[in-house]
Motif scaffolding. Structure first.
Motif, PDB file in Angstrom:
ATOM      1  N   ASP A 163      29.292  -0.873  13.616  1.00 22.18           N
ATOM      2  CA  ASP A 163      28.303   0.185  13.804  1.00 22.18           C
ATOM      3  C   ASP A 163      28.135   0.375  15.308  1.00 22.18           C
ATOM      4  OD1 ASP A 163      26.374   2.067  13.406  1.00 22.18           O
ATOM      5  OD2 ASP A 163      24.768   0.656  12.901  1.00 22.18           O
ATOM      6  N   TRP A 164      28.971   1.230  15.881  1.00 21.56           N
ATOM      7  CA  TRP A 164      28.905   1.453  17.316  1.00 21.56           C
ATOM      8  C   TRP A 164      27.519   1.975  17.693  1.00 21.56           C
ATOM      9  CZ3 TRP A 164      32.861  -0.801  19.445  1.00 21.56           C
ATOM     10  CH2 TRP A 164      34.097  -0.819  18.807  1.00 21.56           C
ATOM     11  N   GLU A 183      20.860   9.866   5.983  1.00 21.87           N
ATOM     12  CA  GLU A 183      21.951   9.363   5.168  1.00 21.87           C
ATOM     13  C   GLU A 183      22.557  10.550   4.434  1.00 21.87           C
ATOM     14  OE1 GLU A 183      20.832   6.222   2.598  1.00 21.87           O
ATOM     15  OE2 GLU A 183      20.194   4.868   4.211  1.00 21.87           O
ATOM     16  N   GLU A 202      17.979   5.207  16.548  1.00 27.25           N
ATOM     17  CA  GLU A 202      18.332   4.807  15.192  1.00 27.25           C
ATOM     18  C   GLU A 202      18.683   6.017  14.335  1.00 27.25           C
ATOM     19  OE1 GLU A 202      13.805   4.780  13.296  1.00 27.25           O
ATOM     20  OE2 GLU A 202      14.863   2.891  13.639  1.00 27.25           O
ATOM     21  N   SER A 203      19.427   5.757  13.277  1.00 30.83           N
ATOM     22  CA  SER A 203      19.857   6.827  12.385  1.00 30.83           C
ATOM     23  C   SER A 203      18.656   7.515  11.735  1.00 30.83           C
ATOM     24  CB  SER A 203      20.768   6.256  11.299  1.00 30.83           C
ATOM     25  OG  SER A 203      21.117   7.243  10.354  1.00 30.83           O
ATOM     26  N   ALA A 249      28.141  10.411  13.583  1.00 31.22           N
ATOM     27  CA  ALA A 249      27.613   9.056  13.757  1.00 31.22           C
ATOM     28  C   ALA A 249      26.250   9.050  14.437  1.00 31.22           C
ATOM     29  CB  ALA A 249      28.596   8.209  14.561  1.00 31.22           C
ATOM     30  N   ARG A 300      24.378   3.976  18.878  1.00 27.99           N
ATOM     31  CA  ARG A 300      24.099   5.399  19.083  1.00 27.99           C
ATOM     32  C   ARG A 300      23.375   5.596  20.408  1.00 27.99           C
ATOM     33  NH1 ARG A 300      22.874   4.005  13.987  1.00 27.99           N
ATOM     34  NH2 ARG A 300      24.027   5.010  12.293  1.00 27.99           N
ATOM     35  N   SER A 319      32.430  11.204  15.340  1.00 29.77           N
ATOM     36  CA  SER A 319      31.578  10.691  16.413  1.00 29.77           C
ATOM     37  C   SER A 319      30.302  11.517  16.546  1.00 29.77           C
ATOM     38  CB  SER A 319      32.341  10.686  17.737  1.00 29.77           C
ATOM     39  OG  SER A 319      33.446   9.804  17.679  1.00 29.77           O
ATOM     40  N   ALA A 358      33.504  -1.503   9.571  1.00 21.56           N
ATOM     41  CA  ALA A 358      32.173  -2.097   9.444  1.00 21.56           C
ATOM     42  C   ALA A 358      31.434  -2.118  10.782  1.00 21.56           C
ATOM     43  CB  ALA A 358      32.275  -3.526   8.884  1.00 21.56           C
TER      44      ALA A 358
END
Length: 341
Positions: A10-11, A21, A17-18, A339, A13, A336, A8
């Protein structure tokens, strides 16, 4: 007891932001990886080397199967690292057979295992003894702006990614750290020798990821800071950075050298100044772990904070499917890379 709930976490980035998906491993063939050894096989010697393609099986299971077939102790089987179970992987194994050899290794071939190459060499295959891993991934159900996704992929290609240990390092359910902490706190039966090694490795990797996460938040994960240990690209050679000179900054920017972060333990090189203060701040939050690693006499090591992604190519198969093709050095995790998306 510390509840880490590792999967769970969330290291942070490095790239922001992402932007996407997606789903990975919809089927094993969506995650393909092949090892390239870091040395040439001599074709002579007491160790048989097998390049094995496996599907839906973990590395240790295959190693045990090879040992059983060759009628040798499992300790006679070597491999460079653990590979994913839910994947198709081409991995080298060595089996010590100085005088005898099974009649036909191809008898092992089946739906989950295929012998691709057979050779001999004078030494056992050791952990980490590969040049790189070649990944071919298929991402499904991709959602996000295509332009932003491709911009992020180009950023990864240029800058690399934080060299986090991936979830595989922490057990199938991501709970190895919690189990290890319960053991250290006396709430769990002491593990056997093999499992103890797995737990200690998970604990040390957990500390490393936290230290790297702090460097990402400080925007110094890919920059040299005073007192840093630096590591040469493509090697395990490290040196202390007493002063951050223009030349050193240039070499870091050119990716000739990288910041190296501590894998907690005893002895070895010691960071100083700002780098040491950051280590102490992070490691000081987990005294139960650091005390255990010292008690177990774990030797300090260093790992690059930056993971370079080479030969990186990508292609849209259709609107929601993206294929990725790249190589990572030994110890790097494809998860990684993903991610950062």
């Amino acid at each position: 007891m510390i509840q880490t709930d590792y999967l769970a976490i969330d290291w942070p980035r490095a790239s922001g932001e992402s932007v996407a998906e997606f789903k990975i491993r919809l089927q094993p063939a969506d995650f393909f990886v092949e090892e390239t050894l870091g040395f040439e096989l001599s074709d002579v010697g007491e160790h048989v080397y097998l390049l094995v393609e496996k599907t839906g099986q973990n590395t240790t299971t295959i190693a045990q199967r090879l040992a059983g077939f060759a009628k040798v102790h499992p300790g006679c089987v070597g491999y460079a690292g653990l590979k994913d179970r839910n994947a198709v992987t081409c991995q080298w194994f060595s089996i010590q057979l100085p005088k005898i050899e099974p009649a036909d290794w191809q008898q092992l071939n089946g739906s989950d295992l295929t012998i691709l190459k057979i050779a001999r060499h004078s030494r056992k295959l050791r952990k980490g003894a590969i040049k790189h891993n070649h990944f071919k991934l298929l991402l499904g159900n991709v959602e996000g702006d295509r332009y932003r996704i491709e911009q992020r992929l180009q950023w990864i290609q240029e800058h690399g990614v934080p060299n986090y240990y991936g979830p595989q390092r922490f057990g199938q359910s991501g709970d190895n750290v919690d189990k290890a902490m319960a053991w250290l706190a006396g709430d769990r039966k002491p593990p056997g020798r093999y499992l103890k090694g797995i737990y200690l490795s998970s604990l040390r990797s957990f500390l490393f990821n936290h230290l790297l996460a702090d460097r990402v938040r400080d925007y110094t994960w890919d920059q040299a800071i005073p007192g840093e240990i630096l590591i040469l690209n493509g090697s395990n050679s490290c040196f202390h950075c007493a002063e951050v000179t223009d030349d050193l900054c240039h070499r870091v920017k050119q990716q000739d050298i990288h910041p190296a972060l501590a894998l907690y333990g005893q002895g070895g090189l010691v960071s100083t100044e700002k780098a040491q203060r950051l280590e102490q701040r992070t490691f000081g939050q987990y005294p139960l772990i650091t005390n255990a690693l010292e008690t177990m006499k774990m030797k300090k090591a260093w790992r690059s904070s930056r993971l370079l992604v080479s030969n990186f190519e990508w292609q849209w198969v259709d609107v929601g499917t993206l294929s990725l093709d790249f190589k990572l050095p030994s110890g790097g995790y494809a998860t990684s890379v993903l991610a950062e998306l």
